[in-house]
Design an enzyme around this catalytic site. Structure first.
Site, short mmCIF file in Angstrom:
data_model
loop_
_atom_site.label_atom_id
_atom_site.label_comp_id
_atom_site.label_asym_id
_atom_site.label_seq_id
_atom_site.Cartn_x
_atom_site.Cartn_y
_atom_site.Cartn_z
N CYS A 50 -3.91 -4.85 -9.04
CA CYS A 50 -3.10 -4.06 -9.95
C CYS A 50 -1.75 -4.73 -10.12
CB CYS A 50 -2.98 -2.61 -9.49
SG CYS A 50 -1.75 -2.32 -8.26
N LYS A 108 2.69 13.51 -5.05
CA LYS A 108 1.44 12.92 -5.57
C LYS A 108 0.61 12.34 -4.44
CE LYS A 108 1.66 8.59 -7.41
NZ LYS A 108 0.77 7.62 -6.74
N ASN A 109 1.24 11.51 -3.59
CA ASN A 109 0.46 10.78 -2.59
C ASN A 109 0.04 11.65 -1.40
OD1 ASN A 109 0.59 8.59 -4.21
ND2 ASN A 109 2.15 7.49 -3.02
N ARG A 160 2.21 9.21 -14.61
CA ARG A 160 1.26 9.22 -13.49
C ARG A 160 1.88 9.84 -12.25
NH1 ARG A 160 -1.12 3.67 -12.00
NH2 ARG A 160 -2.00 5.11 -10.50
N ARG A 186 -4.10 -5.80 -3.47
CA ARG A 186 -4.47 -4.52 -2.89
C ARG A 186 -5.95 -4.41 -2.51
NH1 ARG A 186 -1.40 0.24 -5.92
NH2 ARG A 186 -1.70 1.22 -3.90
N ASP A 214 7.99 2.14 -2.24
CA ASP A 214 7.97 2.91 -3.48
C ASP A 214 9.38 3.23 -4.00
OD1 ASP A 214 5.24 2.84 -3.49
OD2 ASP A 214 4.95 4.86 -2.74
N1 EPU Z 1 -4.06 -3.66 2.77
C1 EPU Z 1 -5.03 -4.60 3.04
N2 EPU Z 1 -6.32 -4.16 3.15
C2 EPU Z 1 -6.66 -2.84 3.01
C3 EPU Z 1 -5.65 -1.90 2.74
C4 EPU Z 1 -4.35 -2.34 2.63
O1 EPU Z 1 -4.76 -5.80 3.18
O2 EPU Z 1 -7.85 -2.52 3.12
C5 EPU Z 1 -2.65 -4.11 2.67
C6 EPU Z 1 -2.09 -3.89 1.25
O3 EPU Z 1 -2.42 -4.95 0.39
C7 EPU Z 1 -0.61 -3.79 1.54
C8 EPU Z 1 -0.58 -3.06 2.89
O4 EPU Z 1 -1.86 -3.26 3.48
O5 EPU Z 1 -0.08 -5.08 1.72
C9 EPU Z 1 -0.28 -1.58 2.83
O6 EPU Z 1 -1.02 -0.96 1.80
P1 EPU Z 1 -1.54 0.52 1.90
O7 EPU Z 1 -3.02 0.49 2.14
O8 EPU Z 1 -0.72 1.30 2.84
O9 EPU Z 1 -1.29 1.06 0.42
P2 EPU Z 1 -2.16 2.13 -0.31
O10 EPU Z 1 -2.72 3.08 0.68
O11 EPU Z 1 -3.09 1.49 -1.27
C10 EPU Z 1 -0.26 3.91 -0.62
C11 EPU Z 1 0.40 4.63 -1.76
C12 EPU Z 1 1.24 3.63 -2.55
C13 EPU Z 1 2.31 3.07 -1.60
C14 EPU Z 1 1.62 2.42 -0.39
C15 EPU Z 1 2.60 1.92 0.65
C16 EPU Z 1 -1.19 6.38 -2.26
C17 EPU Z 1 -2.20 6.95 -3.19
N3 EPU Z 1 -0.65 5.20 -2.61
O12 EPU Z 1 -1.06 2.88 -1.19
O13 EPU Z 1 1.88 4.37 -3.59
O14 EPU Z 1 3.07 2.10 -2.27
O15 EPU Z 1 0.75 3.38 0.25
O16 EPU Z 1 3.40 2.95 1.11
O17 EPU Z 1 -0.88 6.98 -1.24
C18 EPU Z 1 2.91 4.66 -5.67
O18 EPU Z 1 2.90 5.90 -5.46
O19 EPU Z 1 3.57 4.15 -6.61
C19 EPU Z 1 2.15 3.78 -4.81
C20 EPU Z 1 1.81 2.54 -5.15
#
Ligand code: EPU
Length: 421
Positions: free
Chosen positions: A119, A22-23, A399, A124, A307
């Site tokens: 969420c 998915k990701n 999902r 996030r 995850d």
């Molecule tokens: N963060 C910030 N600011 C930002 C972006 C991130 O503070 O602008 C923080 C987040 O709050 C968190 C950390 O940085 O503490 C890492 O978050 P990241 O941005 O890596 O998460 P994401 O890109 O929103 C993706 C996956 C998630 C997975 C995380 C961590 C996708 C679509 N989603 O989320 O997947 O948990 O990386 O590996 O790729 C899931 O599939 O269940 C899922 C939640």
């Protein structure tokens, strides 16, 4: 709303094939916005989040159709984009909609994307995405819950991430490929999903160095071309099923994986006493009778994935001794704890640590799924528990897990879905 009914205590036996990730699929779908022409994407998983993303692409003017011979092949043509907005109704359903921001601004010079709210697993924020785009010359305004982005032309920039962000790195990489000059992403995410997106962009004509390392360099190009691309196997789906024999007993073979993406998980599960044998694309897991407690700390890749934190907590709930699971990525990713306690798990939360004292058995009960990975942990707990576990809120599972109950039922799990209208 559907619910899953699981009768626990049946050891597993057989083979599970892993679907496309998915990701990995979501950012790759977003990347098709970068240029016109027909992309062909293979191994697309059938998931609610994918349907939502396709709805978003269609709203923007992309033409999307499944290849009728094969339900997992998609053709996408974004030659005639008619809109530049990701509306609240879709972003609310799926935060990953934010991934259209980078490609839209790179292709059209403008984008309007609803701000995702918090969420179930944490606040996030998307400040890294926005700060990076500003450094690349994008004018951003926040109006009525939307980010309005405009630029007369993206320029390369050096961008530092306070924390490696997966979708942040993906968004800025997709913006950087069409920018003037070179962008450098420092402390970038190293997840396989980021790497495969970068490889696809390179195949499209982008110039990217350093994929898989924490410094990614992107030299902007004038044009990109559409490509055929195959989605990598879902390492989180694989990791979830790898834990199932630990919960229910028995032996499983997990096929169609990239074993190299699961090193942290394999190492941790071996420490619990599970017998694991691997080759490049398949993993065999056997429960030898007892589980040992291990401490787990979630970290960005190549560390142990957040995850899979909820799922390994189920194994620790059944292991001998005390373990500490530390969640370092998301501040609120312990929603499953209260539900696991309803099944008899002995878990205490102290800040970012869950302290788990193994119990002899879990007992079935009605529980409620709160988010995607929490739901998967409840399925594992249900497979382990004595008696019947009923899981409501199953739309969370849909999902991100393709045909979960069919895959588990085929390996001797007693699991059925009850349709509720
Ligand atoms: N963060 C910030 N600011 C930002 C972006 C991130 O503070 O602008 C923080 C987040 O709050 C968190 C950390 O940085 O503490 C890492 O978050 P990241 O941005 O890596 O998460 P994401 O890109 O929103 C993706 C996956 C998630 C997975 C995380 C961590 C996708 C679509 N989603 O989320 O997947 O948990 O990386 O590996 O790729 C899931 O599939 O269940 C899922 C939640």
């Amino acid at each position: 709303m559907d619910q899953l009914v699981i009768e626990g205590g049946h050891p597993l036996k057989g083979t599970i094939r892993i679907s496309g990730a998915k990701n990995a699929a979501l950012p790759i779908l977003a990347a098709t916005l970068l240029t016109g022409g027909t992309f062909r994407l293979r191994n697309i998983p059938k998931l609610l989040d994918i349907d939502t993303f396709i709805e978003l692409l269609t709203d923007l003017g992309s033409r999307v159709r499944y290849n009728s011979d094969n339900g997992s092949d998609l053709c996408i043509d974004s030659s005639d984009l008619s809109d530049h907005e990701a509306p609240y109704k879709l972003v609310r359903r799926m935060r990953a909609s934010i991934l259209v921001l980078g490609p839209l601004i790179a292709r059209l010079g403008r984008a309007r994307v609803s701000l995702p709210g918090g969420c179930a697993i944490g606040a996030r924020p998307i400040d890294f995405h926005l700060k990076g785009l500003e450094l690349m010359g994008v004018n951003l305004q926040l109006k009525e819950g939307y980010v309005e982005a405009r630029t007369r032309g993206l320029t390369g920039a050096r961008i530092y991430f306070d924390i490696p962000s997966v979708t942040g790195t993906e968004n800025l990489m997709m913006a950087g490929v069409l920018a003037r000059g070179t962008s450098v992403l420092v402390n970038a995410a190293r997840e396989p999903e980021v790497v495969t997106l970068g490889q696809m962009l390179s195949h499209m004509g982008a110039k990217i160095r350093g994929l898989g390392s924490s410094t990614i360099e992107i030299e902007g190009v004038k044009e990109l071309r559409p490509v055929d691309w195959e989605i990598i196997p879902d390492r989180i789906e694989a990791g979830t099923y790898m834990m199932a024999p630990g919960a229910a007993g028995g032996r499983l073979i997990i096929k169609d994986v990239i074993t190299g993406h699961l090193e942290a998980v394999i190492s941790k599960l071996r420490s619990t006493g599970l017998q694991i044998d691997t080759d490049k694309t398949s993993i065999s897991i056997k429960n030898r009778g007892t589980l040992r407690s291990v401490d787990v700390k979630t970290l960005p890749y190549p560390g142990f994935p957040t995850d899979l934190q909820a799922q390994i907590m189920v194994l620790m709930s059944l292991a001998s001794g005390l373990s500490v699971i530390t969640e370092t990525i998301f501040e609120n990713r312990f929603m499953h704890v209260a539900e696991l306690r309803r099944l008899g798990a002995d878990i205490r939360i102290e800040g970012r640590n869950a302290i788990i004292k193994g119990v002899r058995r879990l007992n079935g009960a009605p529980v409620m799924a709160t988010d995607l990975r929490a739901s998967a942990s409840l399925v594992l707990a249900g497979l382990a528990a004595r008696g019947t576990t009923t899981i409501s809120g199953v739309h969370h599972l849909d999902r991100g897990y393709e045909c979960m109950e069919q895959k588990l039922a085929a390996v001797n799990a007693k699991i059925t879905r009850e349709k509720r209208v």
